[in-house]
Scaffold this active site. Structure first.
Site, PDB file in Angstrom:
ATOM      1  N   ASP A  52      47.092   9.786  53.862  1.00  0.00           N
ATOM      2  CA  ASP A  52      48.428   9.267  53.543  1.00  0.00           C
ATOM      3  C   ASP A  52      48.466   8.547  52.198  1.00  0.00           C
ATOM      4  O   ASP A  52      49.511   8.074  51.776  1.00  0.00           O
ATOM      5  CB  ASP A  52      48.865   8.300  54.655  1.00  0.00           C
ATOM      6  CG  ASP A  52      50.319   7.877  54.551  1.00  0.00           C
ATOM      7  OD1 ASP A  52      51.171   8.737  54.230  1.00  0.00           O
ATOM      8  OD2 ASP A  52      50.615   6.688  54.765  1.00  0.00           O
TER       9      ASP A  52
ATOM     10  N   SER B 113      56.713   7.325  54.071  1.00  0.00           N
ATOM     11  CA  SER B 113      56.355   8.467  54.907  1.00  0.00           C
ATOM     12  C   SER B 113      57.308   8.550  56.098  1.00  0.00           C
ATOM     13  O   SER B 113      57.621   7.540  56.723  1.00  0.00           O
ATOM     14  CB  SER B 113      54.918   8.325  55.414  1.00  0.00           C
ATOM     15  OG  SER B 113      54.013   8.209  54.331  1.00  0.00           O
TER      16      SER B 113
ATOM     17  N   GLN C 284      53.234  16.656  55.155  1.00  0.00           N
ATOM     18  CA  GLN C 284      53.984  15.413  55.305  1.00  0.00           C
ATOM     19  C   GLN C 284      55.353  15.541  54.649  1.00  0.00           C
ATOM     20  O   GLN C 284      55.483  16.148  53.578  1.00  0.00           O
ATOM     21  CB  GLN C 284      53.236  14.244  54.660  1.00  0.00           C
ATOM     22  CG  GLN C 284      53.945  12.903  54.815  1.00  0.00           C
ATOM     23  CD  GLN C 284      53.175  11.765  54.160  1.00  0.00           C
ATOM     24  OE1 GLN C 284      53.416  11.422  53.007  1.00  0.00           O
ATOM     25  NE2 GLN C 284      52.237  11.172  54.895  1.00  0.00           N
TER      26      GLN C 284
END
Length: 310
Positions: free
Chosen positions: A223, A247, A297
């Protein structure tokens, strides 16, 4: 951290090359991922940086995966996870992780994890675990002509080139993940760039030989740079104050064994951005070229506007 068959417990094969300070940062990450069991299917985690505005998303994802793995027998290894970031996490209070044991089959086990703070869900994750077996085998090739990570500047060196003589307290702060950018140079005045980037990364110290831990560390690290890729075609950067980024969801698939304290190439690209959201994809390769994990993502990439004056 609970060990699984396939790797004995004990120190990593790779000694820490950066001294006790960096090893301490890695040890702190291992401690953050080592959740406290407070009841059947309920775990508690904490955040290392109480001064942050919100909990780092990779931390919540990694801790949630630890919670799920603690409820699965050691014969099954995680092969996929799908997660949604629902609310910003508060770094000053613990996070509770509630695990729902949805299914235990002969080959697969499925878990659902909800992370809770202040009585509300901030994150949820579904993970699937699979007993390893033989089968068909193919993969994409690793990107060609990628320089070795040892030839690339580390975080502090790269940013010091941009900042010059300016003193910033965060520059030399110990970090558990060593990231070496292949394509990206930090600069505030640049035009649009190709929609892809590559970074080498690894835990900046030795990790115990626990496959669960290595998977959770890579989940944590996945991430850190992925959403940044969605800004490259627009000539923007996460360091700019007028860009809001967060995110929204995160999915990973784990294909082959790996170690998170050995260099992994994270090849990232962005196929689309629209409606205030950007989509990014990533592939993790080890130094031998084996594809070990895949990531997708979607995140918020919104131009920030100050509220109107009253």
């Amino acid at each position: 951290m609970r060990s699984q068959p396939g790797g004995p417990t004990g120190p990593s094969r790779r000694p820490c090359q950066d001294g006790p300070v960096q090893q301490a940062a890695v040890d702190q990450l291992v401690e953050v991922l080592d959740l406290e069991s407070i009841e059947v299917n309920i775990f508690r985690g904490s955040s290392p940086d109480h001064d942050a505005q919100r909990v780092f998303g990779g931390q919540v994802a990694g801790q949630a995966l630890v919670a799920a793995a603690r409820t699965v027998d050691g014969e099954r290894h995680v092969h996929s996870l799908h997660a949604y970031f629902l609310r910003p996490g508060d770094p000053t209070v613990p996070i509770l992780y509630e695990v729902d044991r949805i299914r235990d089959g002969r080959s697969f086990a499925t878990r659902r994890v909800v992370a809770i703070q202040h009585g509300r869900a901030i994150f949820n994750l579904s993970a699937s675990f699979h007993v390893p077996e033989e089968g068909f085998d193919h993969q994409d090739e690793a990107p060609a002509d990628t320089p070795d990570p040892e030839t690339l500047p580390d975080f502090a060196t790269r940013w010091r080139t941009l900042l010059g003589d300016r003193e910033v307290d965060w520059l030399d702060r110990p970090r558990p993940i060593d990231i070496r950018h292949v394509d990206w140079t930090p600069q505030l005045d640049r035009g649009p760039l190709p929609p892809h980037s590559r970074v080498w990364l690894r835990a900046d110290g030795a990790l115990p030989d626990d496959p669960v831990l290595h998977t959770c560390v890579v989940t944590y690290a996945s991430d850190m740079t992925l959403l940044d890729t969605t800004l490259l075609p627009h000539g923007r950067s996460f360091v700019e104050q007028d860009v809001m980024m967060a995110s929204l969801d995160h999915a990973m698939w784990f294909h082959r064994p790996f170690r998170a304290d050995e260099w992994l190439l994270y090849a990232q690209d962005t196929p689309s951005a629209s409606g205030g959201r950007g989509l990014a994809r990533g592939l993790f390769f080890d130094r031998a070229g084996a594809l070990v994990a895949s990531v997708v993502q979607e995140g918020l990439i919104r131009p920030w506007q100050p509220p109107p004056e009253r």
